[in-house]
Design an enzyme around this catalytic site. Structure first.
Site: not given
Length: 490
Positions: A408, A410
């Site tokens: 997840h 970024k």
């Protein structure tokens, strides 16, 4: 049964649906043209006319935009001091009167100046940054910092679940409320769909303040599925700040169905915390019905404790912003890369210009590495991500699919020099629809730590090759094609 009567009713409904869709098409093309990209406009027209009734319902939930006026309410003249600071920094770059001690600041001054075009993205130096890639280690430190707080604690989260982790944090916050501290919590109404204000009865009775971002006005249904607050921020005493990709919940400790949760988060000490505090105040005032949350000096105190050498800009973006600062920042970084690019994103659905920038970088001899999940948490989004990533294979981009649970994270890092870490995915939703926040960090040590973490992730990933991708079954090709077609509204 009177089939003639039923046929008449059905005809009337279809005519009403068609007229409604024509009106919506007019609104989308002519009245909202300044707030939509061409791809988004075409995607919505496709949905409206292929699915007349369903398209209208989808538009109610997903198609509406948000006004800048609504997001800037209650702030008045409080921003003037920050706007003056930003203008002074812009002037210093334009006049080449830098005065900065960080070499990367001078080297990447064009990126910095571009991000300065938003009033909250001012540049700060002398920041100490700690990286976290594991949820257990992150929240151990968060809880330690909460229990050590002396004055106030502000939290802003897309997802704040009241499960094991959420209750531990809430218990810690209530302990500090009993000690007389100020505690404010802002959560997103859709991202925290299992949470309602009524769940915070004891927290509020102790003096805690809590607000839901764009709450539903109708029980069980929120008609604003888009334009969500996707930010993850904590500020403690104006001395410690957190920003990154981890939400609050047991899933983010690897206890959910997706397994181990790989993410990236930062703990910041230094002047950069003031930008996080500013962002929190602006967001709180946009949602709160209480008297204005003032820009009191206590929220921007003189910094104490350890100091580092990292320079930071905290960049925000959202549908009420004139400029898509995070998207612009990502693209500028990619176009500036000379040696290497490292990207991680769970959702990779950017527009074609972004994909072309990566292709041009790879074709120019820059080593480009992209890591995406190997499993979906949102099926359509996953297939669109997979298709877009595979589109880069012919240009020599290295595509890795993370196998050890769900990634997840970024992050974007170039040349072992500068990086961006935050809440924004590399997709249309983060660039155009949601409210996001990222730290742009000008520091070689942090960049190298991110590269090392990426290389460790490669050990638990598979390299996607052109040969493997071309052998995918017809069913997957169909899913990818459909997902890519509607990706501007995913």
């Amino acid at each position: 049964m009177n089939f003639g009567f039923l046929g008449t009713i059905l005809t009337i409904l279809l005519v009403v649906g068609f007229i409604t869709n024509v009106v919506l098409a007019f609104v989308i093309i002519f009245l909202e043209r300044d707030r939509r990209t061409a791809s988004s406009t075409w995607a919505w027209l496709f949905v409206l006319f292929v699915l007349p009734v369903i398209g209208f319902i989808l538009y109610l939930f997903l198609g509406r935009t948000v006004s800048k006026k609504k997001m800037e309410k209650n702030n008045g003249d409080e921003l003037n001091a920050f706007e003056d600071l930003v203008q002074d920094q812009i002037d210093s770059f334009d006049k080449h009167n830098y005065g900065y001690i960080n070499d990367q600041v001078i080297k990447h001054r064009d990126l910095i100046r571009m991000l300065l075009m938003k009033q909250d993205a001012f540049l700060t130096e002398n920041n100490k940054i700690d990286l976290f890639t594991d949820g257990h280690k992150l929240y151990e430190k968060v809880l330690e910092d909460i229990y050590n707080a002396q004055d106030y604690i502000h939290l802003e989260y897309y997802t704040f679940e009241l499960d094991g982790l959420g209750k531990r944090i809430l218990d810690a916050l209530e302990t500090k409320l009993k000690e007389g501290l100020e505690v404010k919590l802002l959560y997103d109404d859709v991202g925290s769909k299992k949470v309602r204000l009524s769940k915070f009865k004891h927290f509020r009775a102790l003096g805690g303040e809590v607000e839901a971002f764009f709450p539903s006005k109708v029980p069980l249904i929120n008609f604003r599925m888009n334009n969500r607050n996707h930010r993850k921020i904590i500020i403690i005493d104006g001395q410690i700040g957190y920003v990154g990709g981890f939400n609050v919940g047991d899933d983010y400790l690897g206890l959910g169905k997706l397994g181990y949760w790989r993410d990236t988060h930062t703990r910041v000490q230094g002047e950069g915390i003031d930008a996080l505090q500013l962002r929190f105040i602006l967001d709180w005032n946009s949602q709160s019905h209480r008297p204005q949350f003032k820009f009191d000096q206590k929220y921007f105190p003189k910094k104490i404790g350890d100091k580092g050498n990292a320079a930071i800009q905290i960049a925000s973006s959202g549908p009420a912003f004139d400029l898509h600062q995070i998207e612009y920042g990502y693209t500028k970084m990619i176009m500036s890369a000379k040696k290497s690019i490292y990207l991680q994103s769970p959702y990779f659905i950017p527009d074609q210009s972004y994909i072309n920038a990566l292709k041009m970088a790879a074709n120019s001899g820059v080593e480009v590495n992209l890591m995406i999940p190997c499993k979906p948490d949102h099926p359509f989004v996953y297939w669109a991500t997979f298709s877009n990533a595979a589109d880069l294979l012919d240009s020599g981009v290295n595509i890795y699919t993370y196998q050890n649970g769900f990634i997840h994270s970024k992050i974007l890092m170039i040349d072992d020099e500068i990086s961006s870490i935050g809440s924004a995915n590399m997709d249309f939703r983060s660039f155009e629809l949601n409210f996001e926040v990222n730290a742009f960090i000008y520091d070689e040590d942090i960049a190298k730590q991110l590269r090392q973490a990426f290389e460790k992730d490669i050990e638990q990933s598979k390299l996607l090759t052109k040969e493997v991708y071309d052998k995918r079954p017809l069913s997957i090709k169909f899913k990818e094609g459909l997902a890519k077609l509607i990706s501007p509204i995913l």
